[in-house]
Design a protein around this motif. Sequence first.
Motif, PDB file in Angstrom:
ATOM      1  N   GLN A  43      -8.549   0.613  -0.387  1.00 40.92           N
ATOM      2  CA  GLN A  43      -7.869  -0.663  -0.155  1.00 40.92           C
ATOM      3  C   GLN A  43      -8.665  -1.538   0.814  1.00 40.92           C
ATOM      4  OE1 GLN A  43      -4.320  -0.733   2.229  1.00 40.92           O
ATOM      5  NE2 GLN A  43      -3.626  -2.637   1.326  1.00 40.92           N
ATOM      6  N   HIS A  51      -6.526   4.776   1.060  1.00 41.85           N
ATOM      7  CA  HIS A  51      -6.628   4.024   2.316  1.00 41.85           C
ATOM      8  C   HIS A  51      -8.018   3.379   2.413  1.00 41.85           C
ATOM      9  CE1 HIS A  51      -5.458   3.848   6.799  1.00 41.85           C
ATOM     10  NE2 HIS A  51      -6.573   3.159   6.673  1.00 41.85           N
ATOM     11  N   PHE A  94       0.822  -1.201   0.000  1.00 43.50           N
ATOM     12  CA  PHE A  94       0.000   0.000   0.000  1.00 43.50           C
ATOM     13  C   PHE A  94       0.862   1.259   0.000  1.00 43.50           C
ATOM     14  CE2 PHE A  94      -2.102   3.403   2.412  1.00 43.50           C
ATOM     15  CZ  PHE A  94      -3.144   3.676   1.533  1.00 43.50           C
TER      16      PHE A  94
END
Length: 194
Positions: free
Chosen positions: A94, A91, A66
């Motif tokens: 995901q 964020h 990430f």
Amino acid sequence: MGKKRGQKYEAIIDAAVKVIAANGYHHSQVSKIAKEASVADGTIYLYFKNKEDILISLFEEKMGQFVQKSKEKLDKEVSIEKKLFMLIEMHLMQLEEDHNLAIVTQLELRQSNKQLRNKINEVLRDYLGLIDSILVDGVKEGVFPASLNARFARQVIFGAIDEVVTNWVMKEHKYELVPLAKPLHDMLLNGLKK
């Protein structure tokens, strides 16, 4: 010496996310993870020392991927405001795309074991560095005031994103998470500029 990598390693990591999300960390035996990964129980120990090592490793892997992806996208953007929005949106995206990972990161990684918490904080360091760079550049460019307490601002940003995701997990994913990026961004940005 680094960890062994490869298809089995990835399969074990992905299996661990599923098993831990379904059963909780304490009820996730290594044998269940092995079965989900379609490997022998002993194979797990070729890659990981124990169950705690699996948990930390899966967080390192997922968070590392990430952070790398986020850094690449953020490096292409010039606007501080857009960088902050992109980080928040990525964020949320995901974790909305991987409900099991959301359960593991928001609930199961919150172990009371101090050693485990310290290791998780080490892994988070690179992610928090992304927030720091946005704040530092924002101050340099005059987007945020020179008086901004960057450390406190980072805690507020991370805490707000984290709480939005935790609430979503606790409500069993009953609504979309990504659309919350804009109002969250607007609220944080307005607070940072004052």
